[in-house]
Design a protein around this motif. Structure first.
Motif, PDB file in Angstrom:
ATOM      1  N   ALA A   1       0.951  -3.730  -8.962  1.00 30.41           N
ATOM      2  CA  ALA A   1       1.197  -3.567  -9.674  1.00 30.41           C
ATOM      3  C   ALA A   1       1.434  -2.596 -10.761  1.00 30.41           C
ATOM      4  CB  ALA A   1       1.488  -4.308 -10.293  1.00 30.41           C
ATOM      5  N   ASN A   2      -0.138  -2.312 -10.948  1.00 25.10           N
ATOM      6  CA  ASN A   2      -0.639  -1.376 -12.200  1.00 25.10           C
ATOM      7  C   ASN A   2      -0.358   0.134 -11.301  1.00 25.10           C
ATOM      8  OD1 ASN A   2      -1.120  -3.271 -13.135  1.00 25.10           O
ATOM      9  ND2 ASN A   2      -2.760  -3.292 -12.898  1.00 25.10           N
ATOM     10  N   ALA A   3      -1.212   0.158 -10.192  1.00 27.32           N
ATOM     11  CA  ALA A   3      -0.672   1.260  -9.759  1.00 27.32           C
ATOM     12  C   ALA A   3       0.555   2.225  -9.331  1.00 27.32           C
ATOM     13  CB  ALA A   3      -1.827   1.508  -8.351  1.00 27.32           C
ATOM     14  N   VAL A   4       1.716   0.677  -9.498  1.00 23.33           N
ATOM     15  CA  VAL A   4       3.231   1.826  -9.090  1.00 23.33           C
ATOM     16  C   VAL A   4       3.462   2.008 -10.523  1.00 23.33           C
ATOM     17  CG1 VAL A   4       5.295   0.678  -8.898  1.00 23.33           C
ATOM     18  CG2 VAL A   4       3.321  -0.297  -7.203  1.00 23.33           C
ATOM     19  N   PHE A   5       3.295   1.063 -11.501  1.00 25.78           N
ATOM     20  CA  PHE A   5       3.144   0.989 -12.786  1.00 25.78           C
ATOM     21  C   PHE A   5       2.504   3.278 -13.514  1.00 25.78           C
ATOM     22  CE2 PHE A   5       1.885   2.159 -17.203  1.00 25.78           C
ATOM     23  CZ  PHE A   5       3.005   2.002 -17.778  1.00 25.78           C
ATOM     24  N   ASP A   6       1.293   3.409 -12.862  1.00 29.24           N
ATOM     25  CA  ASP A   6       0.598   4.564 -12.980  1.00 29.24           C
ATOM     26  C   ASP A   6       1.796   5.524 -12.305  1.00 29.24           C
ATOM     27  OD1 ASP A   6      -1.804   5.956 -13.988  1.00 29.24           O
ATOM     28  OD2 ASP A   6      -2.027   6.215 -11.658  1.00 29.24           O
ATOM     29  N   ALA A   7       1.837   5.829 -10.826  1.00 36.08           N
ATOM     30  CA  ALA A   7       3.366   6.378 -10.251  1.00 36.08           C
ATOM     31  C   ALA A   7       3.841   6.519 -10.897  1.00 36.08           C
ATOM     32  CB  ALA A   7       3.198   5.954  -8.650  1.00 36.08           C
ATOM     33  N   THR A   8       4.966   5.491 -11.594  1.00 35.69           N
ATOM     34  CA  THR A   8       6.321   5.642 -11.484  1.00 35.69           C
ATOM     35  C   THR A   8       6.782   5.346 -13.175  1.00 35.69           C
ATOM     36  OG1 THR A   8       6.842   3.164 -11.010  1.00 35.69           O
ATOM     37  CG2 THR A   8       6.413   5.029  -9.863  1.00 35.69           C
ATOM     38  N   GLY A   9       5.633   4.656 -14.216  1.00 34.20           N
ATOM     39  CA  GLY A   9       5.943   4.389 -15.167  1.00 34.20           C
ATOM     40  C   GLY A   9       7.057   3.186 -15.730  1.00 34.20           C
ATOM     41  N   VAL A  10       7.138   2.383 -14.351  1.00 31.32           N
ATOM     42  CA  VAL A  10       7.452   1.501 -14.487  1.00 31.32           C
ATOM     43  C   VAL A  10       7.004   0.083 -14.343  1.00 31.32           C
ATOM     44  CG1 VAL A  10       9.813   2.572 -14.397  1.00 31.32           C
ATOM     45  CG2 VAL A  10       9.000   1.130 -11.701  1.00 31.32           C
ATOM     46  N   ARG A  11       6.982  -1.189 -14.718  1.00 30.40           N
ATOM     47  CA  ARG A  11       6.643  -2.362 -14.536  1.00 30.40           C
ATOM     48  C   ARG A  11       7.188  -3.869 -13.159  1.00 30.40           C
ATOM     49  NH1 ARG A  11       1.670  -2.170 -16.324  1.00 30.40           N
ATOM     50  NH2 ARG A  11       1.505  -0.967 -17.719  1.00 30.40           N
ATOM     51  N   LEU A  12       6.494  -4.274 -11.863  1.00 29.10           N
ATOM     52  CA  LEU A  12       6.901  -4.973 -11.396  1.00 29.10           C
ATOM     53  C   LEU A  12       6.605  -5.865 -11.700  1.00 29.10           C
ATOM     54  CD1 LEU A  12       6.868  -2.832  -8.300  1.00 29.10           C
ATOM     55  CD2 LEU A  12       8.828  -3.120  -9.627  1.00 29.10           C
ATOM     56  N   ARG A  13       6.978  -7.484 -12.065  1.00 19.17           N
ATOM     57  CA  ARG A  13       6.548  -8.623 -12.699  1.00 19.17           C
ATOM     58  C   ARG A  13       6.725  -9.770 -11.307  1.00 19.17           C
ATOM     59  NH1 ARG A  13       8.630  -6.126 -17.465  1.00 19.17           N
ATOM     60  NH2 ARG A  13       7.061  -5.246 -19.210  1.00 19.17           N
ATOM     61  N   SER A  14       7.882  -9.631 -10.849  1.00 15.50           N
ATOM     62  CA  SER A  14       7.580 -10.447  -9.791  1.00 15.50           C
ATOM     63  C   SER A  14       7.442 -10.016  -8.431  1.00 15.50           C
ATOM     64  CB  SER A  14       8.728 -11.324  -9.641  1.00 15.50           C
ATOM     65  OG  SER A  14       9.899 -10.769  -9.091  1.00 15.50           O
ATOM     66  N   LEU A  15       6.500 -11.516  -7.187  1.00 14.51           N
ATOM     67  CA  LEU A  15       6.814 -10.984  -6.220  1.00 14.51           C
ATOM     68  C   LEU A  15       7.503 -11.380  -5.321  1.00 14.51           C
ATOM     69  CD1 LEU A  15       3.576 -10.129  -7.940  1.00 14.51           C
ATOM     70  CD2 LEU A  15       2.723 -10.587  -5.503  1.00 14.51           C
ATOM     71  N   PRO A  16       7.812 -11.023  -4.259  1.00 14.87           N
ATOM     72  CA  PRO A  16       6.961  -9.315  -3.708  1.00 14.87           C
ATOM     73  C   PRO A  16       7.802  -8.540  -4.460  1.00 14.87           C
ATOM     74  CG  PRO A  16       8.846 -10.609  -1.738  1.00 14.87           C
ATOM     75  CD  PRO A  16       8.457 -11.059  -3.009  1.00 14.87           C
ATOM     76  N   PHE A  17       6.601  -7.242  -4.027  1.00 15.19           N
ATOM     77  CA  PHE A  17       7.694  -6.096  -4.972  1.00 15.19           C
ATOM     78  C   PHE A  17       8.658  -5.485  -3.768  1.00 15.19           C
ATOM     79  CE2 PHE A  17       3.063  -5.419  -7.008  1.00 15.19           C
ATOM     80  CZ  PHE A  17       3.487  -6.686  -7.540  1.00 15.19           C
ATOM     81  N   THR A  18       9.940  -5.387  -3.153  1.00 10.37           N
ATOM     82  CA  THR A  18      10.320  -5.558  -2.126  1.00 10.37           C
ATOM     83  C   THR A  18      11.210  -4.357  -2.651  1.00 10.37           C
ATOM     84  OG1 THR A  18      12.327  -6.665  -3.060  1.00 10.37           O
ATOM     85  CG2 THR A  18      10.815  -7.138  -1.331  1.00 10.37           C
ATOM     86  N   PRO A  19      11.328  -3.207  -1.475  1.00  8.73           N
ATOM     87  CA  PRO A  19      12.177  -1.854  -2.081  1.00  8.73           C
ATOM     88  C   PRO A  19      13.096  -2.311  -3.209  1.00  8.73           C
ATOM     89  CG  PRO A  19      11.816  -1.900   0.397  1.00  8.73           C
ATOM     90  CD  PRO A  19      11.338  -3.522  -0.342  1.00  8.73           C
ATOM     91  N   ASP A  20      14.039  -2.765  -3.413  1.00 10.24           N
ATOM     92  CA  ASP A  20      15.637  -3.448  -3.676  1.00 10.24           C
ATOM     93  C   ASP A  20      14.710  -3.183  -5.463  1.00 10.24           C
ATOM     94  OD1 ASP A  20      17.311  -2.446  -2.082  1.00 10.24           O
ATOM     95  OD2 ASP A  20      17.673  -4.923  -1.716  1.00 10.24           O
TER      96      ASP A  20
END
Length: 237
Positions: free
Chosen positions: A205-224
């Motif tokens: 999740a923290n790597a996705v924020f680093d890449a995109t600037g957005v937060r994912l707060r629920s799993l799984p991290f699906t494309p949608d």
């Protein structure tokens, strides 16, 4: 008559969720402080074994200090980032630190975990090969759980009953995994298998924020979920 679903434990019951919440929120504090995620965590650590675990994982990953998001993530469709997470199982035993590297395809919302670097201190290791198997297996299993695994059901039954309705990661999806086992001869021997998965969702999740600037707060991290987060725009600290 009322019916209930029969359930059983999945690896790291009750700990993987807490560890994800703790380390994802820690990364939000890091961003608010405009700090480097590794330096910020070390700033508040006093336990030498915790410090060694997080420094060892960072060294494996060749961590370069900077605040996030990644200024060189890329402006194209595929952006890259890295994230770090740390936890101590039950707050009293095994120390775990992990760095995840990801690629996010913005047009599809797909996350590709390309590399996991992991330090693991479970005290004295009686069988280092067995510990390595537990750690590597826990990492790979949890990458799959983090990105795609999800139980579904209707009012009467579970509907995710096969590999089509409950997909898991395949061999081409697997990241490169590098681990460092920190042996402690003479110290208490702690568990390796249950702590193995716990830092992975937070690191991704923290790597996705680093890449995109957005937060994912629920799993799984699906494309949608990724596309929804990207459409909403970057989180403002």
């Amino acid at each position: 008559a009322e019916a209930f679903f029969r359930s059983s434990h999945l690896r790291s019951p009750g700990r993987i969720e807490n560890s994800f919440a703790n380390e994802a929120f820690m990364d939000e504090l890091v961003a608010a402080a405009k700090a480097d995620p590794l330096e910020y965590r070390l700033r508040y650590m006093k336990d030498p074994r915790a410090i060694e675990a997080i420094q060892t994982a960072a060294k494996l990953a060749n961590w370069q200090a900077r605040p996030g998001p990644n200024p060189s993530a890329g402006s194209g469709d595929v952006v890259k980032g890295r994230g770090i997470a740390y936890m101590r199982y039950n707050n009293t035993i095994t120390y775990v630190a992990a760095v995840a590297e990801v690629e996010v395809t913005k047009s599809t919302g797909a996350i590709k975990v390309t590399r996991i670097c992991r330090a693991h201190d479970c005290g004295e290791m009686v069988n280092p090969d067995g510990v390595a198997n537990q750690v590597e297996g826990g990492i790979l299993q949890t990458v799959s759980r983090t990105l795609m695994e999800n139980v579904t059901w209707d009012r009467t039954k579970v509907t995710s009953v096969d590999w089509a309705t409950y997909p898991i990661s395949r061999f081409p999806d697997m990241p490169k995994v590098e681990i460092a086992l920190l042996d402690r001869p003479g110290a208490a021997a702690w568990g390796a298998g249950e702590p193995a998965p716990c830092a992975i969702p937070g690191a991704i999740a923290n790597a996705v924020f680093d890449a995109t600037g957005v937060r994912l707060r629920s799993l799984p991290f699906t494309p949608d979920k990724v596309k929804t987060a990207l459409a909403a725009g970057p989180v403002r600290a």
